[in-house]
Design a protein around this motif. Structure first.
Motif, PDB file in Angstrom:
ATOM      1  N   THR A   1     -12.736 -19.958  -5.167  1.00  0.00           N
ATOM      2  CA  THR A   1     -11.882 -20.918  -4.444  1.00  0.00           C
ATOM      3  C   THR A   1     -10.385 -20.671  -4.641  1.00  0.00           C
ATOM      4  N   VAL A   2     -10.025 -19.585  -5.339  1.00  0.00           N
ATOM      5  CA  VAL A   2      -8.615 -19.213  -5.426  1.00  0.00           C
ATOM      6  C   VAL A   2      -8.136 -18.848  -4.025  1.00  0.00           C
ATOM      7  N   LYS A   3      -6.853 -19.002  -3.773  1.00  0.00           N
ATOM      8  CA  LYS A   3      -6.343 -18.791  -2.405  1.00  0.00           C
ATOM      9  C   LYS A   3      -6.265 -17.310  -2.027  1.00  0.00           C
ATOM     10  N   PHE A   4      -5.759 -16.482  -2.944  1.00  0.00           N
ATOM     11  CA  PHE A   4      -5.581 -15.062  -2.626  1.00  0.00           C
ATOM     12  C   PHE A   4      -5.977 -14.182  -3.803  1.00  0.00           C
ATOM     13  N   LEU A   5      -6.435 -12.974  -3.474  1.00  0.00           N
ATOM     14  CA  LEU A   5      -6.727 -11.928  -4.458  1.00  0.00           C
ATOM     15  C   LEU A   5      -5.827 -10.731  -4.180  1.00  0.00           C
ATOM     16  N   LEU A   6      -5.106 -10.289  -5.211  1.00  0.00           N
ATOM     17  CA  LEU A   6      -4.366  -9.028  -5.113  1.00  0.00           C
ATOM     18  C   LEU A   6      -5.127  -7.979  -5.906  1.00  0.00           C
ATOM     19  N   LYS A   7      -5.533  -6.910  -5.243  1.00  0.00           N
ATOM     20  CA  LYS A   7      -6.130  -5.756  -5.914  1.00  0.00           C
ATOM     21  C   LYS A   7      -5.017  -4.724  -6.074  1.00  0.00           C
ATOM     22  N   THR A   8      -4.803  -4.248  -7.320  1.00  0.00           N
ATOM     23  CA  THR A   8      -3.739  -3.282  -7.556  1.00  0.00           C
ATOM     24  C   THR A   8      -4.135  -2.334  -8.682  1.00  0.00           C
ATOM     25  N   ASP A   9      -3.232  -1.405  -9.037  1.00  0.00           N
ATOM     26  CA  ASP A   9      -3.504  -0.384 -10.049  1.00  0.00           C
ATOM     27  C   ASP A   9      -2.562  -0.534 -11.235  1.00  0.00           C
ATOM     28  N   ASP A  10      -2.880   0.137 -12.344  1.00  0.00           N
ATOM     29  CA  ASP A  10      -2.071  -0.036 -13.553  1.00  0.00           C
ATOM     30  C   ASP A  10      -0.820   0.844 -13.579  1.00  0.00           C
ATOM     31  N   ASP A  11      -0.565   1.601 -12.502  1.00  0.00           N
ATOM     32  CA  ASP A  11       0.705   2.328 -12.394  1.00  0.00           C
ATOM     33  C   ASP A  11       1.609   1.660 -11.353  1.00  0.00           C
ATOM     34  N   MET A  12       1.426   0.354 -11.183  1.00  0.00           N
ATOM     35  CA  MET A  12       2.196  -0.422 -10.213  1.00  0.00           C
ATOM     36  C   MET A  12       3.097  -1.429 -10.926  1.00  0.00           C
ATOM     37  N   PHE A  13       4.240  -1.673 -10.314  1.00  0.00           N
ATOM     38  CA  PHE A  13       5.067  -2.816 -10.725  1.00  0.00           C
ATOM     39  C   PHE A  13       4.939  -3.867  -9.634  1.00  0.00           C
ATOM     40  N   ILE A  14       4.551  -5.080 -10.020  1.00  0.00           N
ATOM     41  CA  ILE A  14       4.359  -6.162  -9.059  1.00  0.00           C
ATOM     42  C   ILE A  14       5.427  -7.233  -9.278  1.00  0.00           C
ATOM     43  N   ASN A  15       6.156  -7.532  -8.226  1.00  0.00           N
ATOM     44  CA  ASN A  15       7.124  -8.631  -8.228  1.00  0.00           C
ATOM     45  C   ASN A  15       6.335  -9.917  -7.959  1.00  0.00           C
ATOM     46  N   VAL A  16       5.844 -10.533  -9.027  1.00  0.00           N
ATOM     47  CA  VAL A  16       4.924 -11.657  -8.885  1.00  0.00           C
ATOM     48  C   VAL A  16       5.557 -12.858  -8.181  1.00  0.00           C
ATOM     49  N   PRO A  17       6.804 -13.250  -8.491  1.00  0.00           N
ATOM     50  CA  PRO A  17       7.400 -14.375  -7.753  1.00  0.00           C
ATOM     51  C   PRO A  17       7.461 -14.120  -6.248  1.00  0.00           C
ATOM     52  N   ARG A  18       7.821 -12.894  -5.879  1.00  0.00           N
ATOM     53  CA  ARG A  18       7.885 -12.551  -4.460  1.00  0.00           C
ATOM     54  C   ARG A  18       6.475 -12.549  -3.853  1.00  0.00           C
ATOM     55  N   LEU A  19       5.517 -12.064  -4.592  1.00  0.00           N
ATOM     56  CA  LEU A  19       4.132 -12.059  -4.128  1.00  0.00           C
ATOM     57  C   LEU A  19       3.620 -13.480  -3.918  1.00  0.00           C
TER      58      LEU A  19
ATOM     59  N   LEU B   1      -3.383 -17.646  -6.986  1.00  0.00           N
ATOM     60  CA  LEU B   1      -3.452 -16.184  -6.960  1.00  0.00           C
ATOM     61  C   LEU B   1      -4.201 -15.639  -8.177  1.00  0.00           C
ATOM     62  N   VAL B   2      -5.077 -14.682  -7.927  1.00  0.00           N
ATOM     63  CA  VAL B   2      -5.647 -13.886  -9.013  1.00  0.00           C
ATOM     64  C   VAL B   2      -5.297 -12.424  -8.731  1.00  0.00           C
ATOM     65  N   ILE B   3      -4.729 -11.775  -9.738  1.00  0.00           N
ATOM     66  CA  ILE B   3      -4.353 -10.359  -9.637  1.00  0.00           C
ATOM     67  C   ILE B   3      -5.303  -9.573 -10.529  1.00  0.00           C
ATOM     68  N   ILE B   4      -6.042  -8.636  -9.947  1.00  0.00           N
ATOM     69  CA  ILE B   4      -6.964  -7.810 -10.729  1.00  0.00           C
ATOM     70  C   ILE B   4      -6.488  -6.362 -10.648  1.00  0.00           C
ATOM     71  N   ILE B   5      -6.208  -5.806 -11.815  1.00  0.00           N
ATOM     72  CA  ILE B   5      -5.600  -4.481 -11.932  1.00  0.00           C
ATOM     73  C   ILE B   5      -6.666  -3.455 -12.286  1.00  0.00           C
ATOM     74  N   MET B   6      -6.811  -2.434 -11.432  1.00  0.00           N
ATOM     75  CA  MET B   6      -7.737  -1.349 -11.709  1.00  0.00           C
ATOM     76  C   MET B   6      -7.134  -0.456 -12.798  1.00  0.00           C
TER      77      MET B   6
ATOM     78  N   ILE C   1      -3.966 -12.977 -14.246  1.00  0.00           N
ATOM     79  CA  ILE C   1      -3.759 -11.530 -14.159  1.00  0.00           C
ATOM     80  C   ILE C   1      -4.732 -10.848 -15.114  1.00  0.00           C
ATOM     81  N   LEU C   2      -5.635 -10.048 -14.550  1.00  0.00           N
ATOM     82  CA  LEU C   2      -6.719  -9.452 -15.319  1.00  0.00           C
ATOM     83  C   LEU C   2      -6.845  -7.962 -15.022  1.00  0.00           C
ATOM     84  N   PHE C   3      -7.541  -7.243 -15.897  1.00  0.00           N
ATOM     85  CA  PHE C   3      -7.805  -5.822 -15.719  1.00  0.00           C
ATOM     86  C   PHE C   3      -9.292  -5.612 -15.448  1.00  0.00           C
ATOM     87  N   MET C   4      -9.615  -4.601 -14.633  1.00  0.00           N
ATOM     88  CA  MET C   4     -11.001  -4.250 -14.338  1.00  0.00           C
ATOM     89  C   MET C   4     -11.281  -2.836 -14.851  1.00  0.00           C
TER      90      MET C   4
END
Length: 416
Positions: A259-277, A172-177, A204-207
Motif C-alpha cells: 500500500t506504499v504509494k511509489f517504489l523506486l528501483k535503483t542501484d548502489d552506484d547511484m546518487f538519489i536526490n530523495v527530497p526531489r524524488l 515511498l520505498v526505495i530498494i537498491i540493487m 530505504i533498503l538493499f536487495m
C-alpha cells in the motif's frame, strides 16, 4: 614390426577421427540451434523444481509417451529414462531435473514432448520462424524458458518490519540493487542520502541474493544484525540474475509493502536526490498504471553471440524492443507491482532486466512508461546545481557519495 605398429595405430587413428567428428558435431549444435542463452546457474532448490514441475505437468507421463509413440516408434525408448525418473521419486532433485518439465538446454536435442509440442533430435534443414509450426516451437521454448522455471519465490531475510502496516502511511520505498561484496557502497549510501530512510514516510533498503562465499556470507550476517536493512532473495547473486533480483523486489513489495504509494528501483552506484524524488512522487500521486524514468526508444536487440548483451530470437523475436525505462533508476506506481510480478514469471527470461520488466512485460500489460528529465541515469559533472536539479545520477563511486551529499545540502548555490 612395421605391420604391428600399423595395426596398433589404427585404433588410435579411429579414436582421433572420432574425437574430431564429435568436436564438429558439438560446434554444429551450439551454432545451429537458436536457444535462450541464459548464462546463469539454475536454482538447485528442490522446491523450485517441484513448483516448475507442477506448473507444466498438465498431462500424465503415460499420455506423453502415447503422443510420442504416434510420432516415432523410437521415441518411447528415448523418453523411458525421463518417465522412470518422474514416476519413481518426485522428491528427488535428480528426478525433477531430468523430467520433461525441466529439460536443460543441453538435453533439448532429445526427442521429447513438452506441453503438447514435439522437439526432435533430428535437426531441421532450416529455421523459418514465420511458419505456423515454428511459431508453435518458439512458444514451446518460451514456456520452457520462462522466468518461472528458474525463479524461486520467497526471501531468506524478508525484514517486513521495515514497511509497517504494509506501507499504508508511507509515500515511498526505495530498494537498491546491491551485490554481496559491495559493503563500502552500501555504507556510503547509509551515511549520505540513505539517511532519509530514518523518516517514517520513506523506507530505504538493499536487495541481495545468495553468495557461495562463506566469508562474505559471515560479513553479510554481521551487517544485517547491525543495520537490518538488507533483503535477501533466493537467487544466486550475479550479473545474469539481475532480472531475478528485480522480480524478487517486486515480490517483496507485493508481499510486505503493497500500500506504499511509489517504489523506486535503483542501484548502489547511484546518487538519489530523495527530497526531489519525494516531491516528484507527490506531484504525480494521482498517476496510476505508470513507470517514470529515462525512456529508451527503439533500441534493437544485439544478435552477436559474443556480446555481453546478446539476445537470441527465441528470447525476443522482434527487431525492436518496446520502449523501456533505463535500469539505473525508475519509479513505479505500486498499483502495477503485482501485475508486473505475475506477468514476468510467465515471460521468456531475459537477463536485461530493464528491457524485460519495464519494456517487454510492461508493454504486454499496457503500463505507461513516461520520460522524466530529472532521471539523469548517467555520469554528469558534479556541480551543486546539477545535483540539486536531478533525481538520479549514475556511475557514482562510493567515495564520491559524500561530495554529492555535501553539494545537495549546500544552501549557498542559487540554481534556477
Amino acid at each position: 614390426m612395421h605391420q604391428l605398429l600399423h595395426l596398433r595405430s589404427r585404433p588410435l587413428q579411429t579414436l582421433i577421427l572420432g574425437l574430431i567428428g564429435l568436436t564438429f558435431y558439438a560446434y554444429y549444435r551450439t551454432t545451429y540451434y537458436d536457444v535462450p542463452q541464459y548464462a546463469i546457474p539454475r536454482n538447485n532448490s528442490r522446491v523450485a523444481y517441484q513448483e516448475a514441475f507442477k506448473q507444466r505437468m498438465n498431462t500424465s507421463v503415460e499420455q506423453r509417451v502415447a503422443v510420442a509413440s504416434k510420432n516415432s516408434s523410437s521415441e518411447p525408448s528415448i523418453l523411458a529414462p525421463y518417465n522412470l525418473q518422474v514416476t519413481g521419486n518426485l522428491s528427488s532433485p535428480a528426478a525433477i531435473t531430468s523430467s520433461t518439465s525441466s529439460i536443460s538446454p543441453s538435453q533439448s536435442s532429445a526427442s521429447v514432448s513438452v506441453a503438447g509440442f514435439k522437439q526432435s533430435s533430428e535437426r531441421p534443414t532450416a529455421r523459418k520462424e514465420k511458419t505456423s509450426n515454428e511459431t508453435k516451437e518458439v512458444t514451446a521454448f518460451s514456456n520452457e524458458y520462462s522466468a518461472r522455471a528458474i525463479y524461486e519465490a520467497g526471501h531468506t531475510v524478508p525484514i517486513p518490519e521495515r514497511c509497517p502496516n504494509f506501507g499504508k502511511e508511507m509515500d515511498l520505498v526505495i530498494i537498491i540493487m546491491s551485490a554481496p561484496t559491495h559493503l563500502e557502497a552500501r555504507m556510503a549510501i547509509r551515511q549520505t542520502w540513505g539517511h532519509f530512510g530514518q523518516r517514517s514516510d520513506i523506507s530505504i533498503l538493499f536487495m541481495l541474493g545468495k553468495t557461495l562465499d562463506s566469508k562474505v556470507e559471515a560479513i553479510l550476517k554481521k551487517e544485517q544484525k547491525t543495520y537490518n536493512d538488507v533483503i535477501r532473495g533466493k537467487f544466486l547473486d550475479s550479473y545474469s540474475n539481475l532480472t531475478l533480483k528485480t522480480i524478487s523486489t517486486l515480490e517483496w513489495v507485493d508481499s510486505y509493502c503493497s500500500t506504499v504509494k511509489f517504489l523506486l528501483k535503483t542501484d548502489d552506484d547511484m546518487f538519489i536526490n530523495v527530497p526531489r524524488l519525494q516531491s516528484f512522487a507527490m506531484k504525480h500521486a494521482k498517476n496510476k498504471n505508470v513507470i517514470f524514468g529515462r525512456l529508451a526508444k527503439k533500441w534493437k536487440p544485439i544478435r552477436n553471440k559474443k556480446s555481453k548483451y546478446y539476445v537470441s530470437r527465441t528470447q525476443f523475436k522482434n527487431t525492436v524492443f518496446p520502449d523501456f525505462t533505463t535500469g539505473p533508476a525508475y519509479l513505479l506506481s505500486t498499483d502495477v507491482v503485482r501485475r508486473l510480478y505475475e506477468a514476468a514469471l510467465d515471460q521468456t527470461y531475459l537477463k536485461l532486466e530493464d528491457v524485460f520488466v519495464t519494456g517487454i512485460v510492461a508493454d504486454k500489460l499496457g503500463i505507461k512508461r513516461t520520460h522524466a528529465n530529472e532521471f539523469l541515469n548517467k555520469k554528469i559533472s558534479y556541480s551543486a546545481c546539477n545535483i540539486q536539479r536531478g533525481i538520479s545520477i549514475h556511475m557514482v563511486k562510493y567515495s564520491e557519495q559524500f561530495d554529492l551529499w555535501k553539494k545537495l545540502l549546500d544552501g549557498k548555490s542559487k540554481c534556477k
